[in-house]
Write an enzyme that holds these catalytic residues in place. Structure first.
Site, PDB file in Angstrom:
ATOM      1  N   TYR A   1      14.243  31.022   7.284  1.00  0.00           N
ATOM      2  CA  TYR A   1      13.298  31.862   8.081  1.00  0.00           C
ATOM      3  C   TYR A   1      13.489  31.999   9.321  1.00  0.00           C
ATOM      4  CZ  TYR A   1      10.902  31.313   3.499  1.00  0.00           C
ATOM      5  OH  TYR A   1      10.589  31.371   1.998  1.00  0.00           O
TER       6      TYR A   1
ATOM      7  N   LYS B   1       0.824  -1.229   0.094  1.00  0.00           N
ATOM      8  CA  LYS B   1       0.132   0.092  -0.026  1.00  0.00           C
ATOM      9  C   LYS B   1       0.833   1.386  -0.136  1.00  0.00           C
ATOM     10  CE  LYS B   1      -0.328   0.067   4.991  1.00  0.00           C
ATOM     11  NZ  LYS B   1      -1.314   0.175   6.207  1.00  0.00           N
TER      12      LYS B   1
END
Length: 363
Positions: free
Chosen positions: A246, A24
């Site tokens: 940042y 999956k």
């Protein structure tokens, strides 16, 4: 895919019955088709996915091994599932009716909730589901070929909830038998329980994370199957006290060299690892400084600059000291499964399959 092959062989040896390779989420980010083919070549006999779309993709790639899909809405494409020879899990009466209405004869695994209050039929509804399934089976609409459940606490083999889940699963099997069902396949264990608790193995074990080197129980050494590298874009020398990134979340504490690497949280690197993560540069672990940005990270090289275009390793199996998926999980407060799935879902990384699934930044 050598690592996937080695992990599959180990897991197949541990499993008491058949081994289902769960691929999956695009094979936990490693490429579902590549992982599936490798696992089948090294001891797996089944394939498992959540959605039917994932199962249909395996069939489209030419994989004909028995396959099970266990998480679908009621209005899923049951007809194509039957036509494609894909088994389906049924967690309730609505899903049973939908599967039974499909042309042909659906192969069904009844799914019981073994104690997670998540997928699977609640105990109060299980007997009715078994009775209805037997009725549909007698009418030729379905064939109940399996009963399945899932353990919520298998990562900790000593957790008492595992004993409760084993008891509930045993009760579910007895209830199904009392209703007249004779399922050939009975499966409860995923990777952790396959490695630690033979009492949960029954006729088949489902392993996904273990195929790509993740042992949630922490008891077994498996080999990581993914390496993430990226090229250095630029290097600059900066003085002590230089703010980086940042919010100026980091300031250099000495004169140093900073390398810009073009991979960030849009490429699957967890932003939560900011201030803790590292990369391997010329055989040495170096810190990522400042915040992990959408497209880039900054590596503090210290006194040893590198040339633009050189490769740094952000994640790998750890063979030469590079950070692993477990390291990134620890740095970001999550699990390795989320780290590798996030990398696999990134669209700007180029996958190259060799001896291991290899991801490289496109930048």
């Amino acid at each position: 895919m050598a690592a996937v092959g080695a992990n599959t062989r180990l897991l197949a040896e541990r499993a008491a019955g058949d081994l289902m390779a769960v691929v999956k989420a695009d094979g936990f980010g490693h490429g579902a088709v590549d992982v599936a083919r490798t696992a089948l070549a090294h001891g797996a006999t089944w394939l498992g996915v959540t959605s039917l779309d994932e199962a249909f993709a395996l069939r489209a790639a030419g994989l004909r091994a028995p396959a099970l899909s266990w998480l679908n809405p009621v209005d899923a494409d049951w007809a194509t599932a039957v036509a494609s020879g894909v088994d389906v899990a049924v967690p309730g009466l609505e899903h049973l009716a939908a599967a039974a209405a499909a042309p042909g004869r659906a192969r069904v695994h009844l799914h019981v909730d073994a104690g997670m209050a998540r997928d699977g039929a609640a105990p109060a509804t299980w007997a009715a589901l078994c009775t209805a399934a037997r009725r549909a089976e007698r009418h030729g609409r379905i064939e109940v070929v399996g009963v399945m459940g899932h353990l919520g606490c298998a990562d900790d083999p000593d957790d008492r909830c595992n004993a409760l889940a084993r008891t509930r699963f045993a009760w579910a099997l007895e209830t199904a038998r009392a209703a007249g069902l004779r399922p050939q396949h009975r499966h409860l264990a995923a990777t952790a329980a396959t490695l630690t608790d033979p009492r949960t193995h029954h006729t088949m074990s489902r392993v996904g994370a273990g195929l790509v080197g993740i042992d949630p129980s922490g008891t077994t050494t498996l080999r990581g199957a993914l390496t993430l590298t990226a090229p250095v874009v630029s290097v600059r020398r900066v003085p002590a006290g230089t703010p980086v990134g940042y919010g100026h979340a980091h300031r250099t504490d000495r004169a140093t060299h900073l390398a810009l690497v073009p991979v960030g949280y849009a490429d699957g690197l967890p932003r939560a690892a900011s201030g803790r993560a590292e990369a391997l540069v010329r055989g040495e672990r170096r810190p990522l400084v400042g915040r992990v940005s959408m497209d880039q990270v900054v590596v503090d090289l210290g006194a040893r600059p590198v040339a633009p275009g050189e490769t740094v390793t952000l994640l790998g199996p750890g063979d030469v000291g590079e950070p692993t998926a477990a390291d990134w999980a620890a740095w970001s407060g999550t699990i390795p499964h989320e780290v590798v799935a996030g990398l696999g879902a990134a669209t700007r990384l180029r996958r190259r399959t060799t001896g291991a699934a290899h991801l490289r930044s496109l930048a």
